[in-house]
Design an enzyme around this catalytic site. Structure first.
Site, mmCIF file in Angstrom:
data_model
loop_
_atom_site.group_PDB
_atom_site.id
_atom_site.type_symbol
_atom_site.label_atom_id
_atom_site.label_comp_id
_atom_site.label_asym_id
_atom_site.label_seq_id
_atom_site.Cartn_x
_atom_site.Cartn_y
_atom_site.Cartn_z
ATOM 1 N N SER A 1 6.085 -83.251 -89.712
ATOM 2 C CA SER A 1 5.389 -82.467 -90.728
ATOM 3 C C SER A 1 5.902 -82.825 -92.115
ATOM 4 C CB SER A 1 5.619 -80.971 -90.483
ATOM 5 O OG SER A 1 5.222 -80.193 -91.594
ATOM 6 N N TYR B 1 11.278 -74.502 -89.283
ATOM 7 C CA TYR B 1 10.235 -75.488 -88.969
ATOM 8 C C TYR B 1 10.604 -76.862 -89.538
ATOM 9 C CZ TYR B 1 5.352 -77.157 -88.653
ATOM 10 O OH TYR B 1 4.196 -77.847 -88.379
ATOM 11 N N LYS C 1 11.281 -80.411 -87.553
ATOM 12 C CA LYS C 1 10.437 -81.578 -87.814
ATOM 13 C C LYS C 1 11.247 -82.762 -88.337
ATOM 14 C CE LYS C 1 6.546 -79.705 -86.570
ATOM 15 N NZ LYS C 1 5.954 -80.086 -85.269
#
Length: 305
Positions: free
Chosen positions: A152, A165, A169
């Site tokens: 991401s 997150y 990633k």
């Protein structure tokens, strides 16, 4: 030459909606037999039903493709092992793994519980490792494998409120770099997607609707299809959104050498602009690259002095 996946078997995780759904349908349309995996539930990981994944399977089969549904939780080793066994029992091989399953639990770090941090890491990074570990011996034995991990922009560049997150990633970069080296002699290639698309996970993060409408999952799927093709590269990071595609790299500046008597924080501060200059950057094939760069600088210094 058209890219197809005739006689190939693919597992796509998180394939009940969004990117995973698009990936599964596109792989099947080009000839792959597809395991549509999805635990179901909400974007934060709560709830759970494989009905959405079953609808994807029904769509694929009605269109003349071959697909089966699977509700394994990617964080559960036994469930993933059972999914892999079911796939092998049915089709006898696994050629493609698309690690796409994910959840969001966004909060600024000072408000985030460590439970939410661990849960997101478990699904995105550990789940990716569990699924990859389960198919790795099969791909080694058949001397062929294509793996895509879904990273991401949050991991590559950072997004406010996504420490959990983003960490997951970014961790995929190191994971890919190691497996690229380990899989090379077995015909296994591994790559990363860094997508931005209109999915359930991006509807509530403040992207204006006119922009979101251009960010179709199908645009991301085009890159995924290339990265799992027979002629795919390996160790590539493909950044993509709204029909735009670029390759991402982790690079280092050329840097400087400081002799022992100058290896101080003050000297580093004084030469920080030179250390940081992007006029000459390097992309290394493995972790020995930076060391060799600095060793050569030290050698050159010694020879001149």
């Amino acid at each position: 030459m058209a890219i197809d996946y005739k006689d190939k078997v693919a597992i796509v995780t998180g394939a009940g909606n969004g990117l995973g759904k698009s990936h599964a349908i596109a792989l099947a349309a080009r000839g792959a037999k597809v395991v549509v995996n999805d635990l179901g539930g909400n974007v934060d990981g709560s709830g759970g039903s494989i009905s959405a994944a079953q609808e994807v399977v029904n769509h694929i089969n009605a269109a003349g493709g071959e697909a089966i549904v699977n509700g394994a939780n990617v964080t559960k080793e036994d469930e993933v092992a059972a999914m892999v066994k079911e796939t092998m029992d049915k089709w006898g091989r696994i050629d493609i793994l698309v690690n796409n399953a994910g959840i969001l639990r966004d909060k600024t770090f000072h408000k985030m519980s460590l439970e939410d941090f661990r849960t997101v890491i478990d699904v995105h990074l550990v789940g990716t490792a569990i699924c990859t570990h389960a198919v790795w011996p099969i791909m080694r034995e058949q001397a062929y494998g294509r793996i895509v991990c879904t990273s991401s922009p949050s991991g590559l560049h950072g997004i406010f409120g996504q420490a959990n997150y983003g960490a997951a990633k970014a961790g995929m970069i190191g994971f890919m770099n190691a497996l690229h080296l380990e899989g090379a002699k077995y015909g296994i290639k591994i790559n990363l997607l860094s997508p931005s698309a209109k999915t359930r996970m991006t509807l509530d993060i403040g992207i204006p609707e006119p922009i979101l409408d251009q960010m179709t999952p199908e645009a991301i799927t085009a890159a995924m299809l290339f990265l799992v093709s027979e002629d795919a590269p390996s160790r590539a990071i493909v950044s993509c959104a709204a029909g735009g595609y670029a390759r991402g790299y982790v690079v280092e500046t050329d840097g400087i050498y400081l002799p022992p008597d100058q290896q101080t924080p003050e000297e580093i501060a004084a030469r920080w602009d030179e250390i940081s200059s992007t006029d000459n950057v390097h992309y290394y094939d493995n972790s020995s690259g930076p060391s060799m760069n600095f060793m050569n600088k030290a050698k050159d210094f010694a020879e001149k002095n």
